[in-house]
Design an enzyme around this catalytic site. Structure first.
Site, PDB file in Angstrom:
ATOM      1  N   TYR A  34      15.172 -32.189 -54.453  1.00  0.00           N
ATOM      2  CA  TYR A  34      14.927 -33.148 -53.339  1.00  0.00           C
ATOM      3  C   TYR A  34      16.214 -34.052 -53.388  1.00  0.00           C
ATOM      4  O   TYR A  34      16.831 -34.328 -54.408  1.00  0.00           O
ATOM      5  CB  TYR A  34      13.953 -34.093 -53.968  1.00  0.00           C
ATOM      6  CG  TYR A  34      13.588 -35.460 -53.287  1.00  0.00           C
ATOM      7  CD1 TYR A  34      12.477 -35.581 -52.348  1.00  0.00           C
ATOM      8  CD2 TYR A  34      14.675 -36.540 -53.149  1.00  0.00           C
ATOM      9  CE1 TYR A  34      12.221 -36.791 -51.669  1.00  0.00           C
ATOM     10  CE2 TYR A  34      14.411 -37.546 -52.140  1.00  0.00           C
ATOM     11  CZ  TYR A  34      13.149 -37.925 -51.694  1.00  0.00           C
ATOM     12  OH  TYR A  34      12.958 -38.841 -50.863  1.00  0.00           O
ATOM     13  N   HIS A  71      11.252 -50.716 -55.576  1.00  0.00           N
ATOM     14  CA  HIS A  71      11.544 -49.787 -54.864  1.00  0.00           C
ATOM     15  C   HIS A  71      11.050 -49.793 -53.244  1.00  0.00           C
ATOM     16  O   HIS A  71      11.558 -49.392 -52.469  1.00  0.00           O
ATOM     17  CB  HIS A  71      11.562 -48.541 -55.157  1.00  0.00           C
ATOM     18  CG  HIS A  71      12.306 -47.324 -54.674  1.00  0.00           C
ATOM     19  ND1 HIS A  71      13.061 -47.612 -53.354  1.00  0.00           N
ATOM     20  CD2 HIS A  71      12.861 -46.347 -55.133  1.00  0.00           C
ATOM     21  CE1 HIS A  71      13.753 -46.445 -53.162  1.00  0.00           C
ATOM     22  NE2 HIS A  71      13.795 -45.665 -54.168  1.00  0.00           N
ATOM     23  N   THR A  99      14.397 -43.098 -45.116  1.00  0.00           N
ATOM     24  CA  THR A  99      14.942 -41.774 -45.822  1.00  0.00           C
ATOM     25  C   THR A  99      14.370 -40.755 -45.171  1.00  0.00           C
ATOM     26  O   THR A  99      13.150 -40.847 -44.920  1.00  0.00           O
ATOM     27  CB  THR A  99      14.798 -41.767 -47.364  1.00  0.00           C
ATOM     28  OG1 THR A  99      13.575 -41.964 -47.912  1.00  0.00           O
ATOM     29  CG2 THR A  99      15.556 -42.910 -48.148  1.00  0.00           C
TER      30      THR A  99
END
Length: 783
Positions: A586, A470, A599
């Site tokens: 979230y 990630h 993001t």
């Protein structure tokens, strides 16, 4: 080994009368073709680099400006306002005629004018892209100013932009004011705290606002001026690379194959087509030939994350990891039944054909050799804690064959696992999607190289999937590549009637080479320790895949609300029914309208959402009241999402203020409290149809199943969802078996019921909608 096969074409013999050298014509031909391909690639990259560098102008526009300036030499009009004469006076004399000096001066002035116009166009476009009022306008309605703005964007955007054409024109991520961020934060937690705790938080926030915040903000403002993006580098380093816990499950995420379709049941054939399609995508990526993604088909988004899709590995360190990105890697590493193989992707200056890749992968499946000592679970090092892996890497993999083999893995284009089991969605098999998800997320804990930018996983029944590290990028980036690959695989490459890859086979290609390892006992003990820890994490993952087919985006749009807001409110209702209360939620939103944007967090559990959920659970409330509260909650969610997309979010700003406080050694109880709050419900929407290569209305079964991630909190849920076409929404739900409070299957049932209960607030009508609305049909309140 491959090296031995290649050496056959070169013979060197020492004789009494001298040396005799024999070169194979095939070898010479391959060398020549490789060189031609390399130079052609450099030429294309240079050309596209120039095109992107001068965008939104074009190289031909330089010639137009030059001709225009030279033509003024023969008129009495001096458009240069004396600049051409000034340049001519400063040119070296005695080397050229007067006429040549005039022409050269005009060319130099025209070039400078052309560069100035490029920068003017670029900064004009950047100023236009800094306008975000359009995103806050009502759906289906557009103001005159926005229409004018869109026209100017089209005019300044030029024609046929390349992938990186807009990079220099993208605005910087704006830095919100401290007051705005703190006010939004307090508003976001008001519904989650009782009066006493809210007063305490308000006191902490105001103390921070009046003491250390101004100084931290000044330093952060300086960084926002200096750095391309004031968030992204710290986000990558402190959220991802400095984490010392396992990245398997905790950080990595997965992407599934097509939901209903498997183009071939042959494992090696499917892998051959998919790998070849990835190489085609990489070639276009390296040349910058992909079209840039654009919101509304007009507003460009940042493409910087795409640079590291291939040839990228996360390298472990004692205190922090690093992301290693290389260029032009010509091999991949394949794992099968505990063995590692190196497969070359080029021959004769071209990519291996799908049929040739199928042959190479079949050779690996046919190989009956046993794993070397310690080789079977070697990749478990990437699944365990980072510090033991970093120490083992320094101690056992820094020299000899281990160093060479590890370098082959880490420098490969990507990592491929030829799995020894079948996976995929099977409607007749309960829990098939759950097992498929767990296999992609963690597998056996030692059969994926979790440090690679992505691991491609091929199953025995022809299904595929991806496990993605990630730190280097977010889900939409790998999703963009995966959409291209699946469309190319199914609609361009195809298969024979027997399910094999199309094309001829060159059996002279050297077979895959086994990587050699000499792993001592102490290292094998470290591997086993990492495996045991990873196995505990994997066994604790409770996954449930939920296919919601009762209705989808088509019907939700008829409710005249955002599908994302609808789903988020359903998740809040499901969370309340599952846990008996509300929690910090979230939702990931992208900030890629800004340069190097990644993001931002949307805090979905708003006061309006809480009021709506409570009304749904109170029997004395009418559906009319519930619908009114639903509208308010959906509008609030949409506004929060838009604020996050346009750089006015809450959490990334507070995160950067916290990092700045650590650099300045300033203590902030408020920031500590904010960053320690757990996200018990973490959600994300998987984007679809980024490329529109497949018409899903014409081919409704060629849809992806989306992807997912592990639970963020020990006693919470992770929910990823993908809105598939008009009539399907797929939910990927994760939690932990070790928590007595969570159950992924139960939560999936609660989501399904919540979706249906919200939909029941509406009933269909046949009246026509507003001509400005994009929705078809309509819904009214069901009382």
């Amino acid at each position: 080994m491959a090296e031995a096969h290649q050496a056959v074409g070169f013979e060197f013999t020492v004789r009494p009368d001298g040396a005799d050298i024999k070169l194979s014509q095939e070898v010479i031909k391959n060398i020549y073709l490789s060189g031609v391909t390399a130079w052609r690639k450099r030429a294309i990259q240079f050309k596209n680099g120039v095109l992107a560098g001068v965008y939104p102008a074009s190289p031909s526009s330089w010639l137009i400006v030059v001709i225009a300036m030279i033509s003024t030499l023969y008129t009495r009009v001096d458009l240069s306002l004396g600049m051409i004469d000034l340049i001519k006076e400063n040119l070296p004399r005695g080397y050229m005629s007067v006429q040549t000096g005039k022409v050269l001066s005009a060319i130099l002035f025209a070039t400078l004018l052309w560069l100035f116009l490029i920068y003017l166009l670029r900064y004009s476009l950047k100023a236009l892209l800094s306008y975000h009022a359009w995103i806050f306008e009502s759906h289906g309605k557009m103001s005159s100013s926005t229409k004018l703005w869109l026209s100017l964007i089209k005019m300044f955007s030029g024609r046929r932009p390349l992938l990186y054409s807009f990079q220099a024109s993208l605005p910087r991520l704006p830095l919100p004011s401290v007051d705005d961020t703190i006010d939004r934060y307090l508003e976001s937690v008001h519904a989650l705290l009782d009066d006493k705790r809210y007063k305490q938080m308000e006191t902490l926030a105001n103390d921070f606002r009046n003491t250390s915040a101004p100084q931290l903000q000044r330093y952060l403002l300086l960084k926002s001026w200096w750095a391309t993006n004031y968030v992204s580098d710290w986000w990558e380093e402190y959220i991802y690379l400095r984490g010392r816990s396992p990245i398997m499950v905790n950080s990595n995420f997965y992407v599934m194959d097509l939901l209903y379709i498997t183009p071939t049941q042959r494992q090696t054939a499917r892998a051959g087509n998919v790998v070849h399609a990835m190489l085609q995508y990489r070639r276009k990526l390296e040349r910058g030939e992909h079209a840039p993604l654009r919101a509304l088909g007009i507003v460009p988004m940042c493409s910087s994350q795409m640079e590291r899709i291939f040839n990228t590995t996360r390298i472990p360190g004692i205190e922090t990891d690093i992301v290693q990105h290389l260029s032009d890697r010509k091999h991949l590493v394949v794992y099968h039944r505990g063995r590692f193989f190196q497969v070359w992707l080029y021959t004769g200056g071209r990519h291996l054909l799908p049929s040739e890749l199928e042959m190479q992968f079949q050779r690996i499946l046919n190989d009956t050799s046993e794993p070397q000592p310690g080789e079977l679970k070697l990749a478990a090092l990437t699944a365990g804690n980072r510090v033991p892996w970093a120490r083992a890497r320094l101690k056992y993999f820094s020299q000899g064959v281990n160093k060479a083999s590890l370098q082959a893995v880490e420098s490969s284009a990507f990592f491929l696992t030829l799995d020894d089991e079948a996976q995929g969605y099977d409607p007749a098999k309960t829990g098939s999607l759950d097992g498929y998800a767990k296999s992609l997320l963690h597998g056996k804990c030692y059969d994926r190289w979790f440090d690679k930018s992505f691991t491609l996983i091929s199953y025995t029944n022809g299904k595929m999937g991806i496990n993605t590290e990630h730190s280097w990028a977010d889900a939409p980036i790998i999703g963009h590549m995966w959409e291209y690959v699946l469309a190319t695989d199914c609609f361009h490459l195809g298969y024979t009637e027997e399910g094999h890859c199309k094309g001829d086979i060159n059996k002279g290609i050297p077979p895959p080479a086994r990587l050699e390892w000499q792993i001592p006992k102490e290292c094998r003990e470290t591997i086993e320790t990492s495996y045991v820890l990873a196995k505990q994490i994997a066994d604790d993952v409770d996954f449930h895949g939920c296919l919601f087919s009762e209705f989808g985006k088509g019907l939700i749009k008829k409710c005249r609300t955002s599908p994302d807001a609808f789903i988020q409110l359903a998740l809040q209702l499901a969370q309340f029914r599952d846990q008996g209360g509300f929690c910090l939620t979230y939702e990931s939103s992208m900030t890629r309208m800004f340069r190097e944007g990644r993001t931002e967090t949307v805090r979905s559990c708003t006061s309006e959402a809480v009021a709506f959920v409570r009304a749904m659970e109170e029997e004395d409330k009418t559906n009319g009241t519930r619908l009114e509260l639903f509208r308010k909650a959906a509008d609030k969610h949409q506004n929060m999402y838009r604020l996050a997309m346009t750089g006015s979010g809450i959490d990334r700003h507070l995160f950067c203020l916290y990092i700045m406080s650590k650099y300045l050694r300033m203590d902030s109880p408020f920031l500590k409290q904010v960053l320690s709050e757990p996200w018990k419900l973490s959600t994300s929407q998987t984007p679809q149809q980024q490329l529109n290569l497949v018409d899903i209305n014409k081919f409704p079964r060629y849809v992806g199943a989306g992807g997912g991630f592990g639970p963020v909190a020990d006693d919470g849920y992770g929910v990823s969802y993908i809105i598939v076409g008009e009539d399907l929404i797929t939910f990927h739900i994760s939690s932990k078996f070790s928590s007595s409070e969570t159950d992924s299957f139960r939560f999936g049932q609660n989501i399904r019921k919540a979706m249906l209960d919200i939909q029941s607030l509406f009933k269909p009508t046949n009246h026509k909608t507003d001509k400005n609305s994009n929705y078809s049909g309509g819904y009214t309140t069901s009382r």
